[in-house]
Every structure is written in C-alpha cells, then in structure tokens.
Design a protein around this motif. Structure first.
Motif, PDB file in Angstrom:
ATOM      1  N   LEU A   1       0.832  -1.198   0.000  1.00 43.88           N
ATOM      2  CA  LEU A   1       0.000   0.000   0.000  1.00 43.88           C
ATOM      3  C   LEU A   1       0.867   1.249   0.000  1.00 43.88           C
ATOM      4  CD1 LEU A   1      -2.846   1.370   0.458  1.00 43.88           C
ATOM      5  CD2 LEU A   1      -2.371   1.147   2.910  1.00 43.88           C
ATOM      6  N   GLY A   2       0.478   2.219  -0.799  1.00 45.43           N
ATOM      7  CA  GLY A   2       1.196   3.488  -0.806  1.00 45.43           C
ATOM      8  C   GLY A   2       0.729   4.361  -1.948  1.00 45.43           C
ATOM      9  N   PRO A   3       1.143   5.620  -1.960  1.00 50.83           N
ATOM     10  CA  PRO A   3       0.740   6.538  -3.033  1.00 50.83           C
ATOM     11  C   PRO A   3       1.431   6.199  -4.340  1.00 50.83           C
ATOM     12  CG  PRO A   3       2.370   7.576  -1.606  1.00 50.83           C
ATOM     13  CD  PRO A   3       2.033   6.257  -0.971  1.00 50.83           C
ATOM     14  N   SER A   4       0.978   6.796  -5.412  1.00 49.30           N
ATOM     15  CA  SER A   4       1.598   6.598  -6.722  1.00 49.30           C
ATOM     16  C   SER A   4       3.070   6.977  -6.652  1.00 49.30           C
ATOM     17  CB  SER A   4       0.895   7.464  -7.775  1.00 49.30           C
ATOM     18  OG  SER A   4      -0.452   7.077  -7.917  1.00 49.30           O
ATOM     19  N   GLY A   5       3.916   6.154  -7.271  1.00 55.68           N
ATOM     20  CA  GLY A   5       5.340   6.430  -7.318  1.00 55.68           C
ATOM     21  C   GLY A   5       6.106   5.986  -6.089  1.00 55.68           C
ATOM     22  N   CYS A   6       5.458   5.226  -5.182  1.00 59.71           N
ATOM     23  CA  CYS A   6       6.143   4.836  -3.943  1.00 59.71           C
ATOM     24  C   CYS A   6       7.029   3.601  -4.122  1.00 59.71           C
ATOM     25  CB  CYS A   6       5.140   4.589  -2.828  1.00 59.71           C
ATOM     26  SG  CYS A   6       4.170   3.086  -3.031  1.00 59.71           S
TER      27      CYS A   6
END
Length: 352
Positions: free
Chosen positions: A42-47
C-alpha cells in the motif's frame, strides 16, 4: 530456510536512470510474505509498490539485492519460469478467444492435455462463478466479468503466488466493493499466496492479512490492518491510513504540552522536544465545556448518514474533526464551544 515463507525480498534496490537523474524506485527494501496469506503493498503513486511487484514477477531485475520464491533465489529467472502469475490493471484478455479460451491459454502453453485443460478450465470458471459464460467473448462481458476472467486465467496454472496490480481500479465503487469480497473468498478457497498492490487504504484494511506501507521507495511499516491503523510507526503512516488529527506538542516532565498550553499526561517513550500527537476522529467524544480534556469551537458539521463529522477549532487555531454516530451527535451549531473527551491511551506520540 523457513518453510512458511512464500516470497522474500532481501535488500532490494531498483534504480532507474544514471548519474544525477537516477531514481531509486526501491531503496533497500527487505520483506517476507508468508505462504497462504493475503498481503497488500500500500502506498501513493510512485512509492515503489508496483516496481517491487514487477521484480517478484520477473518483469524487472533488481539493481542489487535478491528475490526468493519458497527459499529459492529467482532474481535472474525469466518470468515464464517462475511459479508466479500476474493480474494487471488492464485485464489484457485476448479479444479473439472465448472466456474458456482465455482461461485455458496458459495451460495450453504449458502443454497440458486436452482432457486436463478442459477439466481445469471448468473447475476455475466454477470458482469464479462464470460457468455459464464460457463461450462468450470479452466484448460481450461487463467490467466485473472481464476481471473474473483475468483472475481465472491467472489461477488456472495453480501458481505458488498470485500478483495483483491494482486490478479493481477500473471498476465502479459498488462493483469494486463486491470484487473485494470475491478476491478474499478466492484467496481463502485456493490457499494461494496473494500479493495485492493498491493505493486504496480501504481495500487494504478490509482485505489483507498483513499490509506493507511504502513511500518514496522505502518500506515504512509491515503489520496487520489493526496494527497499522492503531499503532502507526510514523506520521506518514498515520496520515495515509484513515483520517487522523495531528496536534503539535512539546515533551515536558508531566507529559506533553500542546500549543494551546494544555498539558496531557502521556507516556512519550524515547521522544523529546517537539512531537506530533495523532488522534483518530472516531476516538473523540463531545461533551459540555470544561468536562473534556480540551475545549474547542465548532466550525461546521457535516452529516454522513450514520456518522456526523464535527469540525472544531482549538485555541491555537488547529482544527480537529470528531466523528460521532449521528444518533448520539451533540446538537451543535457554528460558534458553539464544546469539550473534547478522549482516552489518552488512544493518542499516538510520533516524531514531527
């Protein structure tokens, strides 16, 4: 070697570009994923979550580090030689093949006999509840049905690990929620290790056995949904998972002093100096002024059916949100002063 580990990444680095423009999409990531669990990145775009998934699949090769499958180093193994299948965001179904043809394609490439192929296709279509649509073509299917076909095709060869790269993002909200339940059911019934990539915190919390939260190429925290939500390791995790109120404070002998001047008796652990206090909206109750730990002025209220969100401003101008059941909501209008009641054990003391 631990027989219960399905996938392991050891000190994995993936760098794109060279020199001053180089970017570490994965920055020394180490992680273990157990056999038979539903694990979410799980994480934001580009992580870096999709890059890690692609390294496990074999579509990317780490710049350094290792990828292991059931204890065997597969870092340099071609994708078609790994017992791993991937379901992509775009379902990538063959438009000229029927549902049964799409599901059986991988088995055909593996040289399975006609009888085994037919038996497996029938079993997998039953698993995803598409037996009646075996002769249809992708253009004749809804988005949810196409998603099930993609899942069936990936499950048919019985991979050790199924990788899912944001497979529900193209679906509407109601269908996406239905498919969340379907994915969890499929994982439970097959016992296959699922590694699921998403930026949707609700998907991660409701579907996962464990979650790995990523940011800027680093793995920040791994734990159960409850661990991640209730005991975040840092401010990023607390802010990314669910809604959180943050209060600035300074560690003092008696606990922490808020910017409002109020002192809360909190265990601060190894923290000193300036800290952030994280408090979830549902952990705040509303009462009459002076009966809570803090007083605050109502800014606005927002009705969400079962819940009402009350926005309140502290004396230092910090705005906090209390989420209370609508049936129990204090009748408050803009400008009213209320007391904020909360259990101090619910507050997480984090680095600023």
């Amino acid at each position: 070697m631990d027989q219960n580990i399905a996938v392991e990444a050891r000190n994995t680095i993936k760098t794109f570009g060279q020199g001053a423009t180089a970017v570490n999409a994965l920055d020394d990531v180490s992680i273990t994923i157990r056999k038979g669990e539903f694990f979410t990145l799980l994480g934001p775009s580009g992580c870096g979550k999709t890059t890690l998934l692609r390294c496990i699949a074999g579509f990317e090769t780490p710049t350094s580090g290792q990828i292991l499958l059931s204890g065997a180093d597969i870092t340099g193994t071609p994708p078609n030689q790994r017992r791993v299948n991937t379901v992509f965001q775009s379902y990538a179904l063959f438009p000229h093949l029927s549902v049964a043809g799409n599901v059986g394609f991988g088995l055909q490439m593996l040289g399975k006999s006609r009888a085994e192929l037919a038996r497996t296709v029938a079993d997998v279509l039953a698993l995803v509840q598409l037996e009646a649509l075996a002769d249809r073509y992708p253009a004749q299917l809804s988005g949810g049905q196409q998603q099930r076909v993609a899942l069936a095709r990936a499950l048919a060869p019985a991979p050790e690990v199924l990788l899912l790269d944001e497979p529900l993002s193209a679906l509407d909200l109601k269908l996406r929620k239905a498919m969340q339940g379907e994915l969890k059911r499929l994982q439970s019934e097959t016992g296959i290790t699922f590694v699921f990539v998403t930026h949707d915190q609700e998907e991660a919390l409701t579907m996962s056995d464990r979650i790995g939260v990523m940011s800027a190429g680093k793995l920040l925290q791994v734990g159960t949904p409850r661990d991640i939500y209730d005991r975040p390791h840092n401010r990023f995790v607390a802010d990314f998972i669910g809604e959180t109120n943050f209060l600035n404070a300074t560690v003092v002998e008696a606990g922490v002093r808020l910017d409002t001047g109020d002192v809360l008796a909190l265990p601060t652990g190894a923290h000193s100096g300036t800290v952030s206090l994280a408090l979830r909206p549902e952990q705040i109750g509303l009462t009459t002024p002076g009966e809570g730990a803090l007083n605050a002025t109502v800014v606005e209220t927002t009705y969400f059916g079962t819940d009402t969100h009350v926005h309140l401003r502290l004396s230092d101008t910090t705005v906090v949100v209390a989420r209370v059941p609508s049936a129990q909501a204090v009748q408050a209008t803009k400008g009213d002063v209320l007391g904020l009641r909360f259990d101090t054990s619910a507050i997480q003391v984090l680095a600023p």
